[in-house]
Structures are given as C-alpha cells and as structure tokens.
Design an enzyme around this catalytic site. Structure first.
Site, mmCIF file in Angstrom:
data_model
loop_
_atom_site.group_PDB
_atom_site.id
_atom_site.type_symbol
_atom_site.label_atom_id
_atom_site.label_comp_id
_atom_site.label_asym_id
_atom_site.label_seq_id
_atom_site.Cartn_x
_atom_site.Cartn_y
_atom_site.Cartn_z
ATOM 1 N N ALA A 88 42.292 -13.795 -11.738
ATOM 2 C CA ALA A 88 42.721 -14.390 -10.474
ATOM 3 C C ALA A 88 41.541 -14.455 -9.508
ATOM 4 O O ALA A 88 40.642 -13.616 -9.543
ATOM 5 C CB ALA A 88 43.832 -13.534 -9.876
ATOM 6 N N SER B 37 43.107 -18.671 -14.935
ATOM 7 C CA SER B 37 44.287 -17.984 -14.395
ATOM 8 C C SER B 37 45.133 -18.953 -13.581
ATOM 9 O O SER B 37 44.611 -19.777 -12.831
ATOM 10 C CB SER B 37 43.839 -16.834 -13.484
ATOM 11 O OG SER B 37 44.945 -16.345 -12.739
ATOM 12 N N GLN C 278 46.203 -20.192 -18.529
ATOM 13 C CA GLN C 278 47.013 -18.964 -18.544
ATOM 14 C C GLN C 278 48.266 -19.185 -17.686
ATOM 15 O O GLN C 278 48.218 -19.817 -16.639
ATOM 16 C CB GLN C 278 46.192 -17.796 -17.984
ATOM 17 C CG GLN C 278 46.929 -16.469 -17.954
ATOM 18 C CD GLN C 278 47.527 -16.147 -16.594
ATOM 19 O OE1 GLN C 278 47.003 -16.580 -15.574
ATOM 20 N NE2 GLN C 278 48.614 -15.408 -16.570
ATOM 21 N N TYR D 30 51.751 -17.299 -15.940
ATOM 22 C CA TYR D 30 52.760 -16.282 -15.674
ATOM 23 C C TYR D 30 54.070 -17.054 -15.589
ATOM 24 O O TYR D 30 54.102 -18.168 -15.074
ATOM 25 C CB TYR D 30 52.487 -15.584 -14.340
ATOM 26 C CG TYR D 30 51.368 -14.576 -14.398
ATOM 27 C CD1 TYR D 30 51.488 -13.441 -15.187
ATOM 28 C CD2 TYR D 30 50.205 -14.746 -13.665
ATOM 29 C CE1 TYR D 30 50.467 -12.494 -15.243
ATOM 30 C CE2 TYR D 30 49.185 -13.798 -13.718
ATOM 31 C CZ TYR D 30 49.329 -12.679 -14.508
ATOM 32 O OH TYR D 30 48.315 -11.755 -14.561
ATOM 33 N N THR E 192 50.806 -14.591 -20.338
ATOM 34 C CA THR E 192 50.524 -13.165 -20.141
ATOM 35 C C THR E 192 51.845 -12.410 -20.093
ATOM 36 O O THR E 192 52.703 -12.689 -19.254
ATOM 37 C CB THR E 192 49.724 -12.968 -18.839
ATOM 38 O OG1 THR E 192 48.526 -13.727 -18.960
ATOM 39 C CG2 THR E 192 49.388 -11.505 -18.604
ATOM 40 N N ARG F 254 47.575 -0.095 -8.909
ATOM 41 C CA ARG F 254 46.146 0.189 -8.714
ATOM 42 C C ARG F 254 46.018 0.884 -7.373
ATOM 43 O O ARG F 254 46.324 0.308 -6.324
ATOM 44 C CB ARG F 254 45.342 -1.114 -8.752
ATOM 45 C CG ARG F 254 45.521 -1.855 -10.089
ATOM 46 C CD ARG F 254 46.003 -3.263 -9.889
ATOM 47 N NE ARG F 254 46.393 -3.910 -11.141
ATOM 48 C CZ ARG F 254 46.331 -5.208 -11.324
ATOM 49 N NH1 ARG F 254 45.871 -6.003 -10.387
ATOM 50 N NH2 ARG F 254 46.745 -5.721 -12.447
ATOM 51 N N LYS G 191 49.332 -13.217 -24.544
ATOM 52 C CA LYS G 191 48.273 -12.284 -24.117
ATOM 53 C C LYS G 191 48.885 -10.980 -23.625
ATOM 54 O O LYS G 191 49.761 -11.002 -22.744
ATOM 55 C CB LYS G 191 47.462 -12.925 -22.983
ATOM 56 C CG LYS G 191 46.415 -11.999 -22.357
ATOM 57 C CD LYS G 191 45.526 -12.752 -21.369
ATOM 58 C CE LYS G 191 44.458 -11.870 -20.748
ATOM 59 N NZ LYS G 191 44.930 -11.067 -19.630
ATOM 60 N N HIS H 48 45.066 -5.858 -20.300
ATOM 61 C CA HIS H 48 44.821 -6.369 -18.949
ATOM 62 C C HIS H 48 43.659 -5.602 -18.280
ATOM 63 O O HIS H 48 43.683 -5.326 -17.089
ATOM 64 C CB HIS H 48 46.103 -6.226 -18.120
ATOM 65 C CG HIS H 48 46.357 -7.339 -17.152
ATOM 66 N ND1 HIS H 48 47.338 -8.284 -17.333
ATOM 67 C CD2 HIS H 48 45.773 -7.642 -15.969
ATOM 68 C CE1 HIS H 48 47.355 -9.108 -16.303
ATOM 69 N NE2 HIS H 48 46.399 -8.747 -15.457
ATOM 70 N N ARG I 290 44.618 -2.495 -16.303
ATOM 71 C CA ARG I 290 45.169 -2.660 -14.949
ATOM 72 C C ARG I 290 46.682 -2.606 -14.914
ATOM 73 O O ARG I 290 47.293 -2.693 -13.860
ATOM 74 C CB ARG I 290 44.711 -4.008 -14.388
ATOM 75 C CG ARG I 290 43.236 -4.080 -14.177
ATOM 76 C CD ARG I 290 42.731 -5.512 -14.097
ATOM 77 N NE ARG I 290 43.055 -6.235 -12.894
ATOM 78 C CZ ARG I 290 42.420 -6.095 -11.740
ATOM 79 N NH1 ARG I 290 41.431 -5.242 -11.643
ATOM 80 N NH2 ARG I 290 42.752 -6.815 -10.675
#
Ligand SMILES: Cc1cc2nc3c(=O)[nH]c(=O)nc-3n(C[C@H](O)[C@H](O)[C@H](O)COP(=O)(O)O)c2cc1C
Ligand SMILES: CC(C)CC(=O)C(=O)O
Length: 387
Positions: free
Chosen positions: A81, A108, A132, A134, A160, A169, A238, A262, A265
């Site tokens: 991203a 992304s 990619q 989502y 993904t 995080r 992925k 990832h 992450r």
C-alpha cells in the site's frame, strides 16, 4: 554513510534514517511481538547451499516462465500500500523500475497512483503486471477494480486472504497511524473520483478504513468461486502457508498460490515463509504454481526459495527502501542488487539457468517444526499434555 548502497541492508539503513518515524514504523512493523517478521529473514540462514564446481557458468540466464509467459527474472515486486509515503512519484516510479528490471509488479489495491496510470508507465516493455485485490463487503467495489484491471492489461488477480482484519502493529496502534492528507488511495478517492461503497475513516486512521471495508465473511466459495465466475483472469491466492489450503486452491481453480505471511504483519507466530514453502510445494505438485515472499534480502535467499520449489520470489520492503533512497532509480537499484546477487549465486553454485536450480542445491535444517496430529478420540491438546 555517503557511499552508494551495495546491498539491501544498506538501503534499509538509509531509509530508517531519512523517513519520518510514523511512516518508517508503518513500513517496518510486524504484528505484535514481531517474531514472524524477524524469522522470515533469519530462517533463510538455517538453509545451507550445496554448490557444484566446474560447470560452465560463462552464460547465466535468469529467464523463466510464470503463468505461461516468459519473464526476464523470477524476482518480482510484492503488493504494498501507499508508495507515495516513500516518494512523491509513488507507484509510478516503482512501475518504471520494475519494467526496467523485467520484474513482475503486483500492484496493491491501496495504491496511491491509479492502477491505469501505474501500468501506463511500464507496459510494452515485456514485463507483467498483476493486480492485488482485497475483497470488499460491497462486492461491486471489488468487481469494478477487476473490470478496470482487465481493461488496463493486468495479467492476473492476486487475492490477499491473510487479512480478514488488519494485524495489530503496535507502533501504528500507539500513533493511530494514518497517511498524510496528500497521500490518497488513488483507485478510490481522487479529486475527480470518490467511490461509492468504500468507507474512509474521517480521522484518517488506516486500520479503521481497512477494517470497515473488508469482508470478514470471505470463504473459498463466496470469494474465490465468485471471482472465478466474473473473470477469466488467472487467480493467485496470496497468504497461503499450509498444504491444506494449497489443495483447496487447486480445487477452487486457482492458477497459483503465494506463500506469504504478509511480511509478518498479520498473524504473529506462523512459520517463516521459507519454512512453510516445502509443504505448499509438495501439495501443489505440478497442478498449480507456487510463489513466495517474506524476508528476502539477498540473492542467496532467492536461490534457496527457487531450490525449494518457488517459481517466482517477491520482495516488498526492499523496493520501498529503494524508493525512499532515490525514487525510480532507488527502486531499480534495489531490484538490480538482488538480481546481481542471484546471478552471482547461480555462478558460484554451478547452476547457470533457473531450470538447473533444484532441491539438490540446499540442505534443509534437521530440526523441523512438527505439528501435533489429533489422535482417534483425543484432541491435539491432550496429546501435547501427555508428552
Ligand atoms: C508497507 C507495507 C504495505 C503492504 N501492503 C500490502 C497490500 O496492500 N496488499 C498485500 O497483499 N500485501 C501488502 N503487504 C505485504 C507484502 O505484499 C508482502 O507480503 C510482505 O511485505 C513481504 O515481505 P518483505 O517486506 O519482507 O519482502 C504490505 C507490506 C508492507 C511492508
Ligand atoms: C492496510 C493495507 C491496505 C496494507 C497492508 O496490507 C499492510 O499495511 O500490510
């Protein structure tokens, strides 16, 4: 340090010094205790090489095929991203760098240059672009990205699947990280466009924007089968780390799986990707292609992953660090350093072409992770308790 960076670690060091701390933390962070992030890198060190001598290595070629198309190198760019956090030219610069290197670029969905503008920077130079995805609660949002990617010339869709929710995080959580206002999610929001169905957190907190849009109820059926029903582009999943999910990817008609956690992450405590790769390769057989990313920082890492059965190997943070260093030229330098190191490793190991690189070139560590299998009438937990 003023000298030109000579390895990826040099680029990391420069990026860590020059990036504002909030942005550095967003790029750098793994989830929670960051064990998986650290092990992605360190696990490569547990594999050793078994080089062969006196083989003619005067002509080295890294050419291979991925999804049936010739590519100059098995080294590609993983989706990340917001490249404009690294450099004002963002994904446009990455695209030019990837196409100069002949590296597949996976863009992304959360890019800060639109998918049409990204591919326009590098198409016609013989590399491949993959998009990619989502999958959004509002499927029309996902479908519109698929249509735009098809029209623009993307050659595969990379779904993904390891992020039904964003991993925690800690540095981002403390800071309630959000991108600065000039960094826009260009596939959805631009001065000219605001996509209906996509929620943007009013305070700009990125994890909230992410969490509100993604479909947590996603399954192989309502996600992958649905995608296959609306497009004929090959689908790569992925975020696969197991033989079980590899078999499901085959059953559901995917063209490939990317072994990825990832970059550490998402779920902390998984296997490092190089350690998960063999079980996925074994389950994939010759039915589906296997790619990997995570912790790749040296040419020998790429060599080891290829030897263990990856068809292509991708990097994310190294390219971002290159972008921070010098935009397009920095990203090109990052890819070039890895490419040169791969070629050197091939020469020193006596494997002049990608087809030569197989399992015979690596020693696997003898200590392996062993899964507890449920016994008849007992649970894995009980077995563990008896040990
Ligand atoms: C800053 C950053 C942003 C990322 N954004 C995405 C994304 O939008 N989509 C995605 O599938 N993976 C994303 N990833 C994960 C990468 O694609 C990749 O799996 C991982 O970072 C590879 O590990 P490496 O950074 O050690 O090379 C992101 C990773 C980073 C570091
Ligand atoms: C929040 C996402 C859009 C980007 C991502 O996957 C990541 O930051 O790891």
């Amino acid at each position: 340090m003023n000298a030109e960076p000579v390895c990826i670690k040099d680029l990391e060091e420069i990026a860590s010094r020059v990036m504002p701390s909030g942005m550095w933390d967003y790029y750098d962070s793994g989830a929670n205790g960051q064990q998986t992030k650290a092990e992605n890198e360190s696990a490569f060190g547990h594999y050793r090489l078994h080089p062969r001598m006196l083989r003619d290595v005067s002509a080295i070629s890294t050419e291979t095929t991925v999804l049936g198309q010739r590519v100059k190198t098995p080294l590609g760019v993983s989706p990340c991203a917001m490249h404009r956090l690294a450099h004002d030219d963002g994904e446009a610069a990455t695209s030019r760098a990837a196409s100069r290197s002949g590296s597949i670029m996976i863009l992304s969905t959360f890019s800060t240059v639109s998918l049409e503008d990204v591919i326009a920077q590098g198409s016609g130079r013989g590399t491949q672009y993959w998009m990619q995805l989502y999958v959004y609660r509002d499927r029309s949002v996902t479908e519109s990205i698929v249509r735009r990617a098809e029209r623009a010339g993307y050659k595969a869709l990379v779904v993904t699947v390891d992020a039904p929710v964003l991993g925690r995080r800690l540095a981002d959580a403390r800071r309630k990280f959000g991108p600065p206002p000039h960094v826009q999610l260009a596939n959805f929001f631009t001065p000219q466009r605001s996509t209906a169905g996509v929620y943007l957190d009013p305070d700009g907190e990125f994890s909230k924007t992410f969490g509100a849009n993604l479909d947590r109820a996603l399954t192989w059926t309502n996600g992958i089968d649905w995608l296959r029903s609306i497009t004929s582009l090959p689908i790569v999943v992925k975020g696969v780390l197991t033989a079980e999910d590899t078999r499901l990817a085959i059953e559901h008609g995917c063209a490939g799986v990317m072994v990825s956690n990832h970059g550490g992450r998402q779920l902390d405590g998984t296997l490092a990707t190089i350690d998960a790769l063999p079980q996925v390769v074994e389950a994939a057989g010759d039915q589906i292609e296997v790619y990997m990313d995570g912790g790749v920082r040296r040419g020998t890492d790429i060599f080891k992953a290829l030897a263990l059965g990856a068809r292509a190997v991708f990097v994310a943070r190294p390219v971002l660090w290159g972008l921070v260093y010098k935009g397009e030229d920095g990203a090109y330098l990052a890819l070039g350093l890895l490419q040169k190191e791969l070629e050197t490793a091939m020469m020193l190991a006596g494997a002049p072409s990608i087809a030569d690189i197989d399992e015979s070139y690596v020693y696997r560590p003898a200590r392996r992770w062993v899964r507890l299998e449920p016994a008849k009438g007992g649970s894995a937990r009980r077995i563990a308790a008896k040990l």
